[in-house]
Design a protein around this motif. Structure first.
Motif, mmCIF file in Angstrom:
data_model
loop_
_atom_site.group_PDB
_atom_site.id
_atom_site.type_symbol
_atom_site.label_atom_id
_atom_site.label_comp_id
_atom_site.label_asym_id
_atom_site.label_seq_id
_atom_site.Cartn_x
_atom_site.Cartn_y
_atom_site.Cartn_z
ATOM 1 N N PRO A 166 14.581 -27.322 -0.303
ATOM 2 C CA PRO A 166 13.361 -27.985 -0.778
ATOM 3 C C PRO A 166 12.270 -28.116 0.270
ATOM 4 N N ASP A 167 12.615 -28.052 1.550
ATOM 5 C CA ASP A 167 11.591 -28.142 2.578
ATOM 6 C C ASP A 167 10.816 -26.842 2.727
ATOM 7 N N ARG A 168 11.348 -25.746 2.141
ATOM 8 C CA ARG A 168 10.675 -24.451 2.254
ATOM 9 C C ARG A 168 10.161 -23.919 0.918
ATOM 10 N N TRP A 169 10.512 -24.595 -0.165
ATOM 11 C CA TRP A 169 10.158 -24.071 -1.483
ATOM 12 C C TRP A 169 9.626 -25.180 -2.388
ATOM 13 N N GLU A 170 8.614 -24.837 -3.159
ATOM 14 C CA GLU A 170 8.117 -25.695 -4.228
ATOM 15 C C GLU A 170 8.561 -25.089 -5.559
ATOM 16 N N ILE A 171 9.356 -25.812 -6.304
ATOM 17 C CA ILE A 171 9.827 -25.329 -7.595
ATOM 18 C C ILE A 171 8.736 -25.582 -8.633
ATOM 19 N N LEU A 172 8.207 -24.520 -9.203
ATOM 20 C CA LEU A 172 7.148 -24.624 -10.205
ATOM 21 C C LEU A 172 7.718 -24.654 -11.620
ATOM 22 N N ILE A 173 8.743 -23.861 -11.853
ATOM 23 C CA ILE A 173 9.381 -23.801 -13.177
ATOM 24 C C ILE A 173 10.877 -23.602 -12.968
ATOM 25 N N ALA A 174 11.684 -24.368 -13.652
ATOM 26 C CA ALA A 174 13.132 -24.153 -13.720
ATOM 27 C C ALA A 174 13.550 -24.617 -15.100
ATOM 28 N N GLU A 175 13.603 -23.673 -16.030
ATOM 29 C CA GLU A 175 13.805 -24.067 -17.423
ATOM 30 C C GLU A 175 14.450 -22.942 -18.227
ATOM 31 N N ALA A 176 14.950 -23.298 -19.392
ATOM 32 C CA ALA A 176 15.398 -22.330 -20.391
ATOM 33 C C ALA A 176 14.280 -22.197 -21.414
ATOM 34 N N ARG A 177 13.713 -20.997 -21.533
ATOM 35 C CA ARG A 177 12.564 -20.779 -22.419
ATOM 36 C C ARG A 177 12.991 -19.932 -23.613
ATOM 37 N N PRO A 178 12.834 -20.448 -24.833
ATOM 38 C CA PRO A 178 13.290 -19.703 -26.014
ATOM 39 C C PRO A 178 12.354 -18.564 -26.388
#
Length: 201
Positions: A166-178
């Motif tokens: 987390p100190d090196r990455w920004e999570i923009l999307i982490a999801e299941a998309r239908p």
């Protein structure tokens, strides 16, 4: 599966006539400024072609020589923008911090290999760049669509996100998309794409 197995699969089913890019690549990368991209598991090059047409310089890698031969022929007009690499992703290490976009669509590994490959893909993204990983969500195994019968090869997007410091990455999307697809019998079925989009800090 090794290179010979994938060559046999591509040979048996013929070339993809649609030349359509993966829908989540279009959804997530359309607004990105073109730069250097790495397309992992590029298959017949539809995603690489879409990126090149929008000004990206693309390195496209796949294990299958048959797939790469078809990709090279189909994208000849972008020969100056796409470099093709035959590589087993379990053994190949892409250049570090070399790409503004690293994208992988529907490339699945058992957990031990998944950790190794994800670390290499993440390391290939330069500061400010984007990592986009799209796989079949594990819930797809409960539908009538065709999926490899290896439950351990599927993971939710949140599991991919947890592999990034987390100190090196920004999570923009982490999801299941239908999205809706046709199963082998022609029935319309809702599947879920596990999508991770992250920006390197």
């Amino acid at each position: 599966m090794d290179a010979e197995s994938w060559d046999a699969i591509y040979t048996s089913r013929g070339a993809d006539p649609s030349r359509e890019p993966n829908p989540q690549l279009v959804a997530e990368a359309a607004g990105l400024a073109p730069g250097a991209a790495l397309d992992i598991g590029c298959a017949e090059g539809c995603d690489a072609e879409w990126l090149a047409a929008r000004g990206w310089r693309v390195t496209a890698a796949d294990i299958s020589a048959v797939a790469l031969e078809r990709a090279r022929a189909a994208t000849a007009r972008f020969a100056d923008r796409i470099a093709w690499v035959q590589a087993d992703l379990r053994a190949w290490t892409p250049p570090a911090a070399a790409f503004d976009l690293v994208t992988s669509h529907f490339v699945h590994f058992v957990p031990a290999d998944r950790i190794v490959v994800m670390a290499r893909l993440a390391a290939a993204v330069r500061q400010g760049g984007t990592l986009l990983v799209v796989t079949h969500d594990p819930t797809d195994l409960q539908t009538t669509v065709k999926r490899w019968p290896l439950p351990e090869a599927y993971a939710p997007a949140e599991q991919f996100a947890a592999m990034l410091p987390p100190d090196r990455w920004e999570i923009l999307i982490a999801e299941a998309r239908p999205r809706e697809v046709a199963d082998p019998a022609g029935n319309r079925v809702t599947v879920n794409d596990a999508i991770l989009r992250a920006r390197r800090r």
